[in-house]
Scaffold this active site. Sequence first.
Site, mmCIF file in Angstrom:
data_model
loop_
_atom_site.group_PDB
_atom_site.id
_atom_site.type_symbol
_atom_site.label_atom_id
_atom_site.label_comp_id
_atom_site.label_asym_id
_atom_site.label_seq_id
_atom_site.Cartn_x
_atom_site.Cartn_y
_atom_site.Cartn_z
ATOM 1 N N GLU A 230 -5.632 -9.043 -0.288
ATOM 2 C CA GLU A 230 -5.302 -10.093 -1.250
ATOM 3 C C GLU A 230 -5.535 -11.498 -0.698
ATOM 4 O OE1 GLU A 230 -3.378 -7.471 -0.656
ATOM 5 O OE2 GLU A 230 -3.503 -6.406 -2.571
ATOM 6 N N HIS B 228 6.306 -2.834 -8.248
ATOM 7 C CA HIS B 228 5.476 -2.879 -9.453
ATOM 8 C C HIS B 228 6.236 -3.464 -10.640
ATOM 9 C CE1 HIS B 228 3.235 -0.022 -7.004
ATOM 10 N NE2 HIS B 228 2.228 -0.082 -7.837
HETATM 11 C C1 LIG Z 1 -0.899 -4.947 -0.700
HETATM 12 C C2 LIG Z 1 -1.212 -3.990 -1.802
HETATM 13 N N1 LIG Z 1 -2.230 -4.242 -2.635
HETATM 14 C C3 LIG Z 1 -2.513 -3.411 -3.653
HETATM 15 C C4 LIG Z 1 -1.773 -2.277 -3.850
HETATM 16 C C5 LIG Z 1 -2.088 -1.329 -5.020
HETATM 17 N N2 LIG Z 1 -2.627 -0.081 -4.474
HETATM 18 C C6 LIG Z 1 -1.856 1.007 -4.316
HETATM 19 S S1 LIG Z 1 -2.662 2.251 -3.538
HETATM 20 C C7 LIG Z 1 -4.082 1.340 -3.424
HETATM 21 C C8 LIG Z 1 -5.291 1.930 -2.772
HETATM 22 C C9 LIG Z 1 -5.004 2.393 -1.396
HETATM 23 O O1 LIG Z 1 -6.141 2.963 -0.845
HETATM 24 P P1 LIG Z 1 -6.094 3.642 0.586
HETATM 25 O O2 LIG Z 1 -5.547 2.682 1.582
HETATM 26 O O3 LIG Z 1 -7.452 4.172 0.868
HETATM 27 O O4 LIG Z 1 -5.032 4.824 0.446
HETATM 28 P P2 LIG Z 1 -5.124 6.097 -0.512
HETATM 29 O O5 LIG Z 1 -4.559 5.697 -1.823
HETATM 30 O O6 LIG Z 1 -6.547 6.493 -0.588
HETATM 31 O O7 LIG Z 1 -4.281 7.105 0.161
HETATM 32 C C10 LIG Z 1 -3.904 0.095 -4.005
HETATM 33 C C11 LIG Z 1 -4.954 -0.944 -4.100
HETATM 34 C C12 LIG Z 1 -0.709 -2.045 -2.971
HETATM 35 N N3 LIG Z 1 0.068 -0.985 -3.074
HETATM 36 N N4 LIG Z 1 -0.458 -2.902 -1.955
#
Ligand SMILES: Cc1ncc(C[n+]2csc(CCOP(=O)(O)OP(=O)(O)O)c2C)c(N)n1
Lengths: 326, 326, 361, 361
Positions: A61, A130
């Site tokens: 972000e 959220h």
């Molecule tokens: C700081 C932050 N930004 C955005 C989100 C929304 N979000 C939740 S899971 C996710 C993707 C995460 O991807 P990854 O790190 O590859 O983990 P995975 O879901 O594949 O296990 C996002 C963008 C969040 N939880 N925290």
Amino acid sequence: MPNTLNMVQAINQALMEEMEIDETIVVYGEDVGVEGGVFRVTQDLQKKFGEKRVFDTPLAESAIVGSAVGMAVNGLRPIVEMQFSGFSYPAFNQIISHVARMRNRSRGKYYLPMVIRAPYGGGIRALEHHSESTEALYAHIPGLKVVIPSTPYDAKGLLISAIRDNDPVLFWEPKRIYRAFKQEVPEGPYEIPIGKAKIIESGEDITVVSWGAMVRDVQKAMDIVKKKDISVELIDLRTIAPMDRESFVESVKKTGRILVVHEAPKTLGVGAEIISIVNEKAFLYLEAPPTRLTGFDTTFPLPRGEQHYIPTPERIAKTIEDVVRY
Amino acid sequence: MPNTLNMVQAINQALMEEMEIDETIVVYGEDVGVEGGVFRVTQDLQKKFGEKRVFDTPLAESAIVGSAVGMAVNGLRPIVEMQFSGFSYPAFNQIISHVARMRNRSRGKYYLPMVIRAPYGGGIRALEHHSESTEALYAHIPGLKVVIPSTPYDAKGLLISAIRDNDPVLFWEPKRIYRAFKQEVPEGPYEIPIGKAKIIESGEDITVVSWGAMVRDVQKAMDIVKKKDISVELIDLRTIAPMDRESFVESVKKTGRILVVHEAPKTLGVGAEIISIVNEKAFLYLEAPPTRLTGFDTTFPLPRGEQHYIPTPERIAKTIEDVVRY
Amino acid sequence: MLFDEYNPLDNKMYKVLDHNGKLVKESDYPDLSDDELLYLFKTMLYERTIDEKALSYQRQGRMLTYAPNIGQEAAQIGSAYAIKKDDWLVPAFRELGAWLIKGVPLKNIYLYWYGNEWGSHFPDGVKMLPVSVPIASQLQHATGIGMANNIKGEKNVVMTYVGDGGTSHGDFHEALNFASVFNAPVIFIIQNNQYAISTPRKVQTKSKNLAMKSIAYGMPGILVDGNDLFAMYNASKAAVERARNGEGPTLIEAYTYRLGAHTTSDDPTKYREDKEVEEWKKKDPILRFELFLKSKGLIDDEWIEKTKAELEKDVTTTFEEIEGKSDTEIDDIFKFTYEKMTPQLEEQLFEYKAFLEGGKK
Amino acid sequence: MLFDEYNPLDNKMYKVLDHNGKLVKESDYPDLSDDELLYLFKTMLYERTIDEKALSYQRQGRMLTYAPNIGQEAAQIGSAYAIKKDDWLVPAFRELGAWLIKGVPLKNIYLYWYGNEWGSHFPDGVKMLPVSVPIASQLQHATGIGMANNIKGEKNVVMTYVGDGGTSHGDFHEALNFASVFNAPVIFIIQNNQYAISTPRKVQTKSKNLAMKSIAYGMPGILVDGNDLFAMYNASKAAVERARNGEGPTLIEAYTYRLGAHTTSDDPTKYREDKEVEEWKKKDPILRFELFLKSKGLIDDEWIEKTKAELEKDVTTTFEEIEGKSDTEIDDIFKFTYEKMTPQLEEQLFEYKAFLEGGKK
Ligand SMILES: Cc1ncc(C[n+]2csc(CCOP(=O)(O)OP(=O)(O)O)c2C)c(N)n1
Ligand SMILES: Cc1ncc(C[n+]2csc(CCOP(=O)(O)OP(=O)(O)O)c2C)c(N)n1
Ligand SMILES: [Mg+2]
Ligand SMILES: [Mg+2]
């Protein structure tokens, strides 16, 4: 054929139409491109305007907002998305230290026509982070504008104004009413001015100020108190910063009573500012204590507790009555 | 021999004495070890307690605060420094998303006895980001405590309470008065309770609430208005969150008038909350509009403009008069 | 040794068991008894069952948003089995298998996803932090726990998780850098499941693999087949030993795949091809391990069927224990903001209860 | 080429000119005319003079906090000379030489340090952002400017700066990662001056050098002798060419030393040995370049003396132009918060002016 849209569609249409007119607009963030956003707000934008103007970013972000600062300095009008307002905090340093300050720091040489959009607020039975409403954090920071629409029509017009504004605007979208109702929304661009509240309904006995998803709840409460012959003047603040003070000050001069309803925590929530302004500008008109009905001073609960947190129409009605009967 | 100390020395002594008693305390941050901090607040701590308990870190505020969360969970009492409060924002996500929430999130299984210290406030003719007062941002967040001392004596006693508190405390040190005056400070530990304001002087005509460096300016203003036979009750809030509401509510019930003085921007500054509480709790006692005298809703100016920003004793005196003569 | 042999700059992936459950590196057969092998396999099945049941409850409207782990069981269980009871586990949010190994009761886990904070109040002795939703932020906590161990002179280590998406975040950088500078006993596991919601791994970074990001911190890193339980276990164990010996942190990239949706709110057909998913289904970590155990004669179809039935019963019973009985108590919303409720909170709680009482009258 | 030859993993440092001003790598003599050499040398002297005068004004109480650059002139000037007028410069706060090369008038620079925002309102055509105090945050802006160039199809590039301390920050990671993923034309210069205030380089990270952090982003990196104007210029120029050709970002570590204090508020004797400083004084980049130019017959002591006198006069005059005449106008505090003053701001300004007026009566 009337253009009847929910808020998601109205925002999407605003983006579509503005991008069509102004090719300096770019839209990016996490999952906004291919997928069109987790709430589909940016749906089809990439298809229409290509990967150069609408794209997915790495998960960061601070970089999303910080790069938008650079883009805005360099002649573009970036519209970036924080996937949820609760994930805007990694960008907080960029927002408070740069987004809010570049114009002042450079004495106007550089300024930032950029929009930071985010779904905001509670009530969708979501995971932690959220559901929160932290508009007060941003509204306290000089140099930012903070806008929260309460209807599809307003969402489109306010977003268009935000995009065209030469100052940075945080555009916080109340996700609880993203699809809650549809409204006729004119095709083609129109502006609703930033910094102007809207009197949703005129009334005599009490002024109620609210914004975002809470406006509908206040309206429901008004149906309840109407039966008890209480006439409410409802003001939708629309813009949190800079605040339209006249709107509620003039109203209070008429009604003598004011209630602010928001879902953010009480302490130092936006209600505090509104009440202080009323004190400064309409003290002698007050017939009852200016009152706040807000979220608790606690973390927003996980779904099995969230029904307690956001003021319900019944609680709002009860509080309106209390203030009127004071 | 009396122990006459300025605020820097008093804080240093509190750290020394607590670390002596409680070996779970660790102190770290940027330049706090070898150098003893850019203001020398942590001077000689590393010499005395070694590099394991007092150390310099890489330049990364999120990691400083975030690692303190881990340490606190794992049985230590970390005291970390943000070199200036204006550099706490890279850690904002850690603070709002974790520091403030760990206890609630885990329903009390984990809690965070940690202190985040930072020099705070304006008036030292410093570079950008070195002068701001953003206590309201943190005071809005449920789960945090925010403490701001106004004297060496208080600084020591409040810091000791903060260290011993089982909840996270932001300890914001008004750097403008770091060395402005000395005071007799008892050797050995003593606590000043968090969440309790202090009536610095009793008075009849008006209640003035302030904190940090502004308290001294209000005192100077009181000298001015005393000549005009205005008797001020001065309350030093000491703790911004959770706020001691009774202190000023009771006072206003007596004086009927209140002025809040702070150097942070007006909109959504802590003054707004105080005034709203007064409305809720002492509405019928009010004889004049509760009033705020604060910094402007602008970025804190660079040194050649800063004399305009922080309310001066003269402006405070004038405002006191205005409210009293209302 | 292992970390020298598999330099992430060479982009070589550490594997022990191939897709057909055959040992491709006999020398690296892990130090696990047959009982342990069965326990690990059973936990994999348990994890799969928990996911599948949760998904079906969710479809029935009985469960809220849920993040499934299907396809990542080996990455989670193989790594977590390398730490001991006295070690810490610092999760992101998609490590169900690791939580089970760590001893978190399913009841807690379901309660959490069901939307009640008490789910994150783990029983005594379970040294695990609650789920951390803000991506990558938990890594800082892991580093801090490890730093505290060094300060206190304790020998336990910390295992922590992040996704491929999380590696792009500033907190990833800062946490790994701190861990290395302070020689913290932390094992950083990247579950590279190829996606961050809809965003593919190649959009996250141009580094050839994620393990090599360790080089920026002067830390060993290794790229491991994340669907290979043995490889995951061995690499994790080697990293745990380094940490315990005071040699500091290690970065492990578990190369795996999220076979399901990001969460129940997600529709992966929007951003990826079925074909890709089908290819990865062939590499299912459970299937692979099953074939191995069968070839070793440790299990047969009957055993599997019986075990699955038992597990399903356990999962169903547990879910039904919490379902409909897990509404948050009002006091709980207020009681845990601080150690002691503030007057403000007491007042707000009192007023709210009074309103509810009033409504009843 | 250059970036292949000097792989940061090998920890080899790129040098062209040695401490005695002798070419150690003749093949890499840069494409600079004698006039350019003199201009660059003069700018180095100008920078040194500006620093020294500022320090003396500060001691006299005529200047506020000031961050000197002494010892880092080659790192700044050598890099910045590689970009053109149409390129962008995104500073941290210790790149005086680069700003001068970019065309920022000294009046602006002194006005800034003197405490007036108008210092950061650069003349038209000077494509440089204002000083960014929050460490590493400016790198994000540089990346964004570069991304915008790609979107708009413009060919200019971005040069940006950060300190050794700044490399530990999350923003460093995110900015470099974004730049690489989006192939942004950005040259990241780390001025590794061995300290972040009192904190030595070795406390920042365990990676052997800072240039190799580029590997985490699939980006070329190079370790350069930062006190060697030619090496800095060549490496920067090569990076600029890559960027301009659409090949994306580069990371350059300028290995240098801060000979003075962090700022005028700092006392470096608290945290480092005089001996260390003395050693580095021998490597002074100005001395080195002077010896080279003398050996080339381009300058002599007389030239130097005359030039220094001219520069000193220029600096003195400029400072005196702003001194005592640079108080902030009240309106300016309010006028630049937004494009148009809000009613709140108008009211606050009005009230404040009324108070001042009242006081005068
Ligand atoms: C700081 C932050 N930004 C955005 C989100 C929304 N979000 C939740 S899971 C996710 C993707 C995460 O991807 P990854 O790190 O590859 O983990 P995975 O879901 O594949 O296990 C996002 C963008 C969040 N939880 N925290
Ligand atoms: C985010 C942030 N944290 C802390 C500071 C205070 N601070 C100013 S300069 C500095 C050290 C910077 O070191 P380095 O990056 O090496 O740059 P140098 O000063 O050596 O040029 C610090 C900690 C800051 N300006 N910004
Ligand atoms: Mg992933
Ligand atoms: Mg440095």
